[in-house]
Design an enzyme around this catalytic site. Sequence first.
Site, PDB file in Angstrom:
ATOM      1  N   ALA A  67       2.817   4.350  -2.020  1.00 45.07           N
ATOM      2  CA  ALA A  67       2.376   3.140  -2.699  1.00 45.07           C
ATOM      3  C   ALA A  67       2.340   3.380  -4.203  1.00 45.07           C
ATOM      4  O   ALA A  67       2.475   4.512  -4.681  1.00 45.07           O
ATOM      5  CB  ALA A  67       1.006   2.719  -2.181  1.00 45.07           C
ATOM      6  N   GLU A 120       1.224   4.047  -7.910  1.00 43.06           N
ATOM      7  CA  GLU A 120       0.148   4.810  -8.568  1.00 43.06           C
ATOM      8  C   GLU A 120      -0.715   3.911  -9.442  1.00 43.06           C
ATOM      9  O   GLU A 120      -1.792   4.320  -9.878  1.00 43.06           O
ATOM     10  CB  GLU A 120       0.742   5.947  -9.408  1.00 43.06           C
ATOM     11  CG  GLU A 120       1.368   7.069  -8.606  1.00 43.06           C
ATOM     12  CD  GLU A 120       2.662   6.648  -7.928  1.00 43.06           C
ATOM     13  OE1 GLU A 120       2.914   7.112  -6.790  1.00 43.06           O
ATOM     14  OE2 GLU A 120       3.427   5.831  -8.523  1.00 43.06           O
ATOM     15  N   SER A 146      12.759  -2.913  -8.033  1.00 43.65           N
ATOM     16  CA  SER A 146      13.783  -3.411  -8.941  1.00 43.65           C
ATOM     17  C   SER A 146      15.182  -3.100  -8.435  1.00 43.65           C
ATOM     18  O   SER A 146      15.391  -2.178  -7.636  1.00 43.65           O
ATOM     19  CB  SER A 146      13.601  -2.797 -10.329  1.00 43.65           C
ATOM     20  OG  SER A 146      13.945  -1.419 -10.308  1.00 43.65           O
ATOM     21  N   GLU A 156      14.634  -4.623  -0.414  1.00 42.55           N
ATOM     22  CA  GLU A 156      14.149  -5.922  -0.880  1.00 42.55           C
ATOM     23  C   GLU A 156      14.002  -5.800  -2.387  1.00 42.55           C
ATOM     24  O   GLU A 156      13.033  -5.238  -2.900  1.00 42.55           O
ATOM     25  CB  GLU A 156      12.821  -6.281  -0.200  1.00 42.55           C
ATOM     26  CG  GLU A 156      12.483  -7.769  -0.263  1.00 42.55           C
ATOM     27  CD  GLU A 156      11.766  -8.173  -1.528  1.00 42.55           C
ATOM     28  OE1 GLU A 156      12.306  -9.032  -2.264  1.00 42.55           O
ATOM     29  OE2 GLU A 156      10.682  -7.647  -1.801  1.00 42.55           O
ATOM     30  N   LEU A 157      15.007  -6.325  -3.122  1.00 43.97           N
ATOM     31  CA  LEU A 157      15.103  -6.079  -4.553  1.00 43.97           C
ATOM     32  C   LEU A 157      14.810  -7.343  -5.355  1.00 43.97           C
ATOM     33  O   LEU A 157      14.438  -8.371  -4.814  1.00 43.97           O
ATOM     34  CB  LEU A 157      16.489  -5.515  -4.875  1.00 43.97           C
ATOM     35  CG  LEU A 157      16.914  -4.312  -4.015  1.00 43.97           C
ATOM     36  CD1 LEU A 157      18.288  -3.811  -4.431  1.00 43.97           C
ATOM     37  CD2 LEU A 157      15.885  -3.195  -4.084  1.00 43.97           C
ATOM     38  N   CYS A 204       8.746 -11.339  -7.002  1.00 44.99           N
ATOM     39  CA  CYS A 204      10.208 -11.253  -6.903  1.00 44.99           C
ATOM     40  C   CYS A 204      10.845 -12.620  -6.696  1.00 44.99           C
ATOM     41  O   CYS A 204      11.970 -12.863  -7.132  1.00 44.99           O
ATOM     42  CB  CYS A 204      10.610 -10.331  -5.753  1.00 44.99           C
ATOM     43  SG  CYS A 204      10.119  -8.613  -5.976  1.00 44.99           S
TER      44      CYS A 204
END
Length: 482
Positions: free
Chosen positions: A179, A181, A232, A253-254, A287
Amino acid sequence: MTTEHGYPAVRMYIAGEWCQGGTGRTAPVVNPATEEPIGEVPLATSADLDRALEAAAEGFRVWRATSVARRSAILGRAADLIAERAAEIGRVMTLEQGKPLAESTGEARRTADTLRWHTEDARRAYGRIIPSAPGTVLTVRREPIGPVAAFVPWNFPVGGPNRKISSALSAGCSLIIKASEETPATAAALVECYADAGLPAGVLGLVFGEPAEVSAHLIASPVTRMIAFTGSVPVGKLLAAETGRVMKPSLMELGGHAPVIVCADADPGQAARRAAQAKFFNAGQVCTSPSRFLVHESLVEDFTAEFVKAAESVVVGDGLAQGTTMGPLANERRLRSIERLTADAVRKGATVLTGGERPDRPGYFFAPTVLTDVPPDAELMSEEPFGPVAPIVPFDDLDDALGVANSLPYGLAAYGFTRSAATAEKLSDGFEAGILSLNHCGGSVHEAPSGGVKDSGYGREGGPEALDAYLVTKRVSHLLTP
């Protein structure tokens, strides 16, 4: 244990134990509303990652052999705990990510619903029997792929990790999640719900660390059988290349740059209000956030006026403060990026109708911004802003607008407003995107698939399709009388 800011002490979760990490290395966690450090996140060493991998291998062996009914009971209990703890999870999320408390607690509650959906859907991951020759039974079976490594960003600190966790665990896989930071305590609170629900040790691991180091280690390991990533486009391409070198399947998944087309027959006021609500949700750090507004020239004046009104009604402030409807950007990187994109557009001729600058206060705040007269060569029109900036551009021909909408290499989400069924079908057919909403700007939902095309990635999350990446399809041909 909590800090003086009311922020919990963060630990990793490896082999069923909460731990600090092998060397005690940490990084600061910052409250984006104050720019002040509020805690620390432990950073994993190679030895920590190896322990997590070993545990995931054993966890998969145990979890795969656990009955679907038992798995469902444990995951159902985890969903109940997430819902029960939503208020506290939301408070921690707002401290470290900045979004308003109502958005944070709402995200936690939706996360519980997502887990329930995937848990129930996994009970129907059916195979099939195929008619074959006499004395032969031909079947297709669906089996968990194995230990999974997943990487998620900071914009949805509980919803993002849970989309991977809920699908993988429901399918019968074990999972190590790296996950963000920047939002570690929220992820830890989520994992704690699974642990407290009785999940066997090793089925779920939580690590933090230097992103490039952690991803390289987990992807290369022979233990992991599948990689899942949200983030990204540039990072996704790097991870996809690393994954391809070791011949592992992946789910990507961008990012996107979601166009909104407001057609000539739409209600401009309604379209503007709904689009603005989506634009400024989570300060635009989504996104699927609408980010290019193409409005028919006959409506653009009314649409723009209503959009500016909506932008100016947004209450910007600390997410924990009463009445706040938009918090800060999550970090200084996002703030600098939004400032750069806005300045570039203005330098090239854009007009700022509202916002356009950072308020005079501590924190990574940026005012809700509406721009017109934005030229096509402005970076804002080709680079995903991921922030509260809305460029509005008129058009006179729908085919031309669709051409502009599809002109970028992205294809995650797209939106259209029309009162014509025929035009709606034209938009549905013409948009190059994996997620499409008409007459609203709804994002992902757990009951239907979401994902991108082109540079926005591949694979789907949500709906029955969410399990596909985590299951292997096996064909078995059984000759009964050899």
